[in-house]
Enzyme design. Structure first.
Site, short mmCIF file in Angstrom:
data_model
loop_
_atom_site.label_atom_id
_atom_site.label_comp_id
_atom_site.label_asym_id
_atom_site.label_seq_id
_atom_site.Cartn_x
_atom_site.Cartn_y
_atom_site.Cartn_z
N ARG A 104 66.71 -31.08 23.27
CA ARG A 104 67.94 -30.21 23.38
C ARG A 104 67.87 -28.91 22.66
O ARG A 104 68.10 -27.71 23.50
CB ARG A 104 69.24 -30.96 22.75
CG ARG A 104 69.92 -31.83 23.70
CD ARG A 104 70.41 -33.09 22.68
NE ARG A 104 69.43 -33.81 22.24
CZ ARG A 104 69.01 -34.73 22.65
NH1 ARG A 104 69.28 -35.54 23.42
NH2 ARG A 104 67.92 -35.50 21.76
N THR A 105 67.35 -28.77 21.61
CA THR A 105 67.45 -27.24 21.01
C THR A 105 66.54 -26.50 21.73
O THR A 105 66.73 -25.25 22.17
CB THR A 105 67.11 -27.35 19.55
OG1 THR A 105 68.13 -28.42 18.85
CG2 THR A 105 67.34 -26.31 18.89
N LYS A 143 44.29 -24.89 14.22
CA LYS A 143 43.12 -24.10 13.51
C LYS A 143 43.41 -23.81 12.13
O LYS A 143 42.53 -23.17 11.46
CB LYS A 143 42.69 -22.96 14.42
CG LYS A 143 42.32 -23.30 15.90
CD LYS A 143 41.78 -22.14 16.47
CE LYS A 143 41.65 -22.21 18.13
NZ LYS A 143 41.36 -20.88 18.76
N ARG A 193 61.49 -23.88 14.76
CA ARG A 193 62.05 -25.05 14.14
C ARG A 193 60.66 -25.41 13.27
O ARG A 193 59.66 -25.52 13.71
CB ARG A 193 62.22 -26.06 15.13
CG ARG A 193 62.39 -27.39 14.30
CD ARG A 193 62.57 -28.53 15.38
NE ARG A 193 64.23 -28.55 15.53
CZ ARG A 193 65.06 -29.16 16.26
NH1 ARG A 193 64.35 -30.53 16.69
NH2 ARG A 193 66.23 -29.13 16.37
N HIS A 249 70.63 -26.26 9.98
CA HIS A 249 70.55 -26.05 11.47
C HIS A 249 71.85 -25.46 12.15
O HIS A 249 72.76 -25.80 12.58
CB HIS A 249 70.64 -27.55 12.04
CG HIS A 249 69.97 -27.89 13.56
ND1 HIS A 249 69.79 -26.72 14.34
CD2 HIS A 249 69.67 -28.73 14.41
CE1 HIS A 249 69.39 -26.98 15.56
NE2 HIS A 249 69.02 -28.17 15.67
C1 NCD Z 1 69.18 -32.80 15.32
C2 NCD Z 1 67.88 -32.03 14.57
O1 NCD Z 1 67.09 -31.94 15.15
O2 NCD Z 1 68.12 -31.94 13.37
N1 NCD Z 1 68.77 -32.70 16.69
C3 NCD Z 1 69.35 -31.57 17.40
O3 NCD Z 1 68.77 -30.53 17.22
N2 NCD Z 1 70.16 -31.81 18.26
C4 NCD Z 1 69.59 -34.35 14.84
C5 NCD Z 1 68.22 -35.17 14.86
O4 NCD Z 1 67.43 -35.03 14.92
O5 NCD Z 1 68.79 -36.32 14.53
#
Ligand code: NCD
Length: 333
Positions: A80-81, A110, A131, A159
């Protein structure tokens, strides 16, 4: 931190900045933590997110960010993100360098350091979404980058963009945030979305928070102390049944398997909660069930048909909120 960066000169930015009031101070800024958002900034982003929703519903896309490039750099899995940032950028007419299929295909495999990867991507892109599994990695990247860095999850830290879309969803679904009773269920220790959303909720009036988790996955003490210092009403329990009747929002989370150092500890808690249709009969008629997703058994599939199940609407809101954020940091709000 104010950033000077090489935005493409397709428009008269000075005039644009004056007209838009500099995007409420977002232009050129990193988005690293929810602590950057007071109520005024939240309301600004939510207003813009509503506009983005209207735009997408009416015409699908526009060219507000034409000529801009986003680098999406993901060192951890994501559906999703990453997809919503890509969709957000493309619906605004911008383009994307997607390093989301696993950094194993990039020079990271590398042995390239995060600062070097960031300093490379900023040569191509106007904004970087990152991320990374380590707490503080987004801040480190931002210290090196001259373009805005957006934190898309730094380990068990924060997040922030997820918390913004969670809050936006609560506002859209229930029409308010002040005065709500919010129950968070699952992995409150490692769940970064819980940490960010809890911090944002502290900005609102008369909030009650209920934390439901096994003992080993309780909310971190430091965050609990912040809540208590602010005089927020808080209760902890192990059992969803204790909170479901009064909750306006049931925010369910996945047990974060990847953060456990001992797999045995994970096995002990892996299936500790499941929201079922039967449990939902005890919830208020006007409440919402949310989940940042992915779910791995915490919400029974039969709950999906319940009108109170808001998690897929929440997913869509993520795109609108990220459209608003990208436009804001690029000075095109
Ligand atoms: C979450 C995350 O990556 O922190 N997912 C997200 O970004 N929608 C929650 C999760 O991974 O459980």
């Amino acid at each position: 931190m104010e950033k000077i960066h090489n935005l493409p000169r397709l428009f008269d930015f000075e005039a644009m900045a004056q007209k838009t009031g500099n995007g409420n101070g977002f232009t050129g800024q990193d988005i690293l933590s929810v602590s950057q958002f007071d109520r005024e900034r939240l309301s600004y982003i939510f207003t813009r997110s509503h506009e983005m929703r209207e735009l997408v519903e009416r015409v699908g896309a526009c060219d507000l960010l034409k000529g801009y490039v986003l680098a999406c750099l993901f060192y951890e899995p994501s559906t999703r993100t990453s997809a919503s940032f890509i969709a957000a950028m493309e619906r605004l007419g911008g383009s994307v360098i997607p390093i989301t299929q696993g950094v194993q295909f990039s020079s990271v495999s590398k042995g390239e350091s995060l600062p070097d990867t960031i300093r490379t991507l900023e040569q191509y892109a106007d904004v970087i979404v990152l991320r990374h599994p380590e707490v503080g990695s987004a801040k480190l990247a931002a210290d090196y980058a001259s373009v805005p860095v957006i934190n898309a999850g730094d380990g068990a830290g924060e997040h922030p963009t997820q918390a913004l879309l969670d809050l936006f969803t609560i506002q859209v679904e229930l029409g308010r945030i002040d005065g709500l009773k919010i129950a968070m269920v699952g992995d409150l220790r490692y769940g970064r979305t819980v940490h960010s959303l809890t911090r944002l909720l502290m900005r609102y009036e008369d909030i009650s928070l209920r934390f439901v988790s096994p003992d080993t996955l309780r909310l971190p003490m430091a965050l609990m102390n912040e809540l208590l210092d602010q005089g927020i009403k808080v209760r902890e329990t192990h059992d969803v049944a204790d909170v479901i009747e009064n909750a306006d929002v049931l925010y369910v989370t996945r047990i974060q398997k990847e953060r456990f150092s001992d797999p045995k500890q994970y096995e002990e808690v892996r299936d500790c909660y499941e929201i079922t249709p039967d449990l939902m009969t005890r919830a208020k008629e006007k409440m919402v069930v949310m989940h940042p997703l992915p779910r791995v058994g915490e919400i029974h599939y039969h709950v999906d048909d319940d009108p109170r199940a808001a998690y897929f609407r929440q997913v869509k809101n993520g795109m609108y909120v990220r459209m608003a954020l990208l436009a804001a940091v690029l000075g095109r709000a």
